[in-house]
Design a protein around this motif. Structure first.
Motif, PDB file in Angstrom:
ATOM      1  N   UNK A 262      -6.999   5.729  -9.066  1.00 28.57           N
ATOM      2  CA  UNK A 262      -5.575   5.546  -8.816  1.00 28.57           C
ATOM      3  C   UNK A 262      -5.303   5.222  -7.364  1.00 28.57           C
ATOM      4  N   UNK A 263      -4.476   4.221  -7.118  1.00 31.45           N
ATOM      5  CA  UNK A 263      -4.054   3.860  -5.764  1.00 31.45           C
ATOM      6  C   UNK A 263      -2.658   4.410  -5.534  1.00 31.45           C
ATOM      7  N   UNK A 264      -2.498   5.131  -4.427  1.00 35.39           N
ATOM      8  CA  UNK A 264      -1.220   5.740  -4.065  1.00 35.39           C
ATOM      9  C   UNK A 264      -0.889   5.398  -2.629  1.00 35.39           C
ATOM     10  N   UNK A 265       0.355   5.091  -2.357  1.00 35.90           N
ATOM     11  CA  UNK A 265       0.790   4.886  -0.978  1.00 35.90           C
ATOM     12  C   UNK A 265       0.803   6.218  -0.244  1.00 35.90           C
ATOM     13  N   UNK A 266       0.305   6.214   1.000  1.00 38.76           N
ATOM     14  CA  UNK A 266       0.298   7.422   1.814  1.00 38.76           C
ATOM     15  C   UNK A 266       1.704   7.700   2.340  1.00 38.76           C
ATOM     16  N   UNK A 267       2.170   8.907   2.099  1.00 38.64           N
ATOM     17  CA  UNK A 267       3.468   9.333   2.622  1.00 38.64           C
ATOM     18  C   UNK A 267       3.298   9.906   4.032  1.00 38.64           C
ATOM     19  N   UNK A 268       2.281  10.743   4.218  1.00 38.21           N
ATOM     20  CA  UNK A 268       1.972  11.353   5.516  1.00 38.21           C
ATOM     21  C   UNK A 268       0.465  11.346   5.696  1.00 38.21           C
ATOM     22  N   UNK A 269      -0.005  10.921   6.880  1.00 41.89           N
ATOM     23  CA  UNK A 269      -1.436  10.928   7.155  1.00 41.89           C
ATOM     24  C   UNK A 269      -1.971   9.523   7.338  1.00 41.89           C
TER      25      UNK A 269
ATOM     26  N   UNK B 282      -9.388   9.940 -10.437  1.00 49.02           N
ATOM     27  CA  UNK B 282      -9.767   9.926  -9.022  1.00 49.02           C
ATOM     28  C   UNK B 282      -8.723   9.122  -8.262  1.00 49.02           C
ATOM     29  N   UNK B 283      -8.373   9.583  -7.054  1.00 49.47           N
ATOM     30  CA  UNK B 283      -7.247   9.005  -6.329  1.00 49.47           C
ATOM     31  C   UNK B 283      -7.679   8.443  -4.978  1.00 49.47           C
ATOM     32  N   UNK B 284      -7.092   7.308  -4.613  1.00 43.94           N
ATOM     33  CA  UNK B 284      -7.411   6.622  -3.360  1.00 43.94           C
ATOM     34  C   UNK B 284      -6.096   6.381  -2.614  1.00 43.94           C
ATOM     35  N   UNK B 285      -5.707   7.262  -1.692  1.00 41.42           N
ATOM     36  CA  UNK B 285      -4.491   7.026  -0.898  1.00 41.42           C
ATOM     37  C   UNK B 285      -4.708   5.896   0.101  1.00 41.42           C
ATOM     38  N   UNK B 286      -3.768   4.963   0.162  1.00 42.02           N
ATOM     39  CA  UNK B 286      -3.875   3.800   1.040  1.00 42.02           C
ATOM     40  C   UNK B 286      -2.541   3.557   1.740  1.00 42.02           C
ATOM     41  N   UNK B 287      -2.555   2.676   2.722  1.00 42.73           N
ATOM     42  CA  UNK B 287      -1.331   2.294   3.427  1.00 42.73           C
ATOM     43  C   UNK B 287      -0.665   1.090   2.773  1.00 42.73           C
ATOM     44  N   UNK B 288      -1.013   0.802   1.542  1.00 45.33           N
ATOM     45  CA  UNK B 288      -0.432  -0.326   0.822  1.00 45.33           C
ATOM     46  C   UNK B 288      -0.167   0.077  -0.620  1.00 45.33           C
ATOM     47  N   UNK B 289       0.674  -0.701  -1.284  1.00 47.05           N
ATOM     48  CA  UNK B 289       1.089  -0.417  -2.651  1.00 47.05           C
ATOM     49  C   UNK B 289       0.420  -1.410  -3.599  1.00 47.05           C
ATOM     50  N   UNK B 290      -0.155  -0.905  -4.653  1.00 51.26           N
ATOM     51  CA  UNK B 290      -0.764  -1.739  -5.686  1.00 51.26           C
ATOM     52  C   UNK B 290       0.175  -1.819  -6.882  1.00 51.26           C
TER      53      UNK B 290
END
Length: 215
Positions: free
Chosen positions: A42-49, A4-12
Motif C-alpha cells: 500500500x502506498x500512503x502519503x506521508x502526513x508527518x515525517x 504492507x505499507x510504503x509511506x511516500x511524499x507522493x500520492x498514487x
C-alpha cells in the motif's frame, strides 16, 4: 486484510504507474516479501515525517500497488515499477516489524451519476488544453489524450497527470464521488492555465528572439 505499507511524499492513484528506487534495508525486505508472496503493498502519503530514515505518520487512505517490473541492483537495491490498483482505508496500523503494515479495508467509489457523465466532454477538452501546455513548457508535444469513459477512472487519470500539490491530490484520492473529483479538478486546471500560458508565451518569445530558454 493485512497489507504492507510504503509511506511516500507522493500520492498514487488507481491505474497510475509508479517507479520506485528501493535502497533502505526495511523496504528491500518489504519488497522481497511482496515478490515472494505475489502480494501488493500500500502506498500512503506521508502526513508527518520523511521518506528516508525514521518513522513517518501517513494519511489514512491510500492505494494498493502491484509490482510488475523489477530491476535488481548491487547490495540488494532494486528499481521497481508498480501499478496502482484499489483505494484502501487503514483500520489499524502495525509497527511490530521493521517496515509499516496494517489492517486495511477496500474503499468503493460512489455510484456514477448522469451529472458526472455530463462532465466528461468539458473535462476532456480542458485537460487536453492543460496537458498540451504542460508538455510545451518542457519542449514536448502531444496530439492529445483520450480520457477513460468511466467518470471515476477519468478523474483518477487526470489526478495522476496534473501538477497539483500532494495535499490536493490526497483530497482527490479521499473523495469518493467522481462528480465532485471532476469538478474540483476542472476548477484547479482552470485556475492554473492562465499562468501556464503566460509562461509558455514568454518562453516561446525568448526562444524565437535568440535569448535561450527559461530555466
Amino acid at each position: 486484510m493485512l497489507l504492507r505499507l510504503f509511506p511516500l511524499q507522493s500520492v498514487l492513484f488507481p491505474g497510475m504507474r509508479m517507479p520506485l528506487h528501493i535502497f533502505e534495508d526495511r523496504y528491500k525486505t518489504m519488497i522481497r516479501d511482496c515478490i515472494e508472496d505475489d502480494a501488493p503493498f500500500g502506498v500512503l502519503l506521508i502526513r508527518v515525517g520523511a521518506e528516508v530514515g525514521g518513522a513517518a505518520v501517513p494519511y489514512g487512505i491510500g492505494t494498493t500497488a502491484r509490482i510488475n517490473q523489477v530491476e535488481y541492483l548491487d547490495d540488494g537495491r532494486m528499481n521497481i515499477f508498480a501499478m496502482g490498483e484499489r483505494r484502501f482505508r487503514i483500520v489499524r496500523l502495525d509497527t511490530s516489524r521493521d517496515y509499516l503494515s496494517g489492517e486495511v479495508e477496500y474503499v468503493e467509489a460512489a455510484p456514477v451519476t448522469e451529472d458526472a457523465r455530463a462532465l466528461l466532454p468539458p473535462a476532456h477538452d480542458l485537460f487536453n488544453e492543460y496537458f498540451r501546455t504542460y508538455l510545451a513548457l518542457a519542449d514536448q508535444w502531444t496530439r492529445g489524450v483520450a480520457l477513460p469513459d468511466d467518470p471515476g477512472e477519468a478523474a483518477d487519470y487526470i489526478a495522476a497527470r496534473t501538477d497539483a500539490s500532494a495535499q490536493l491530490k490526497q483530497q482527490w484520492l479521499e473523495e469518493l464521488s467522481p462528480e465532485t473529483r471532476l469538478r474540483s479538478q476542472l476548477e484547479a486546471i482552470t485556475e492554473a492555465l492562465p499562468d501556464m500560458k503566460l509562461r509558455l508565451e514568454v518562453r516561446l518569445r525568448q526562444k524565437t528572439s535568440g535569448f535561450g530558454v527559461l530555466n
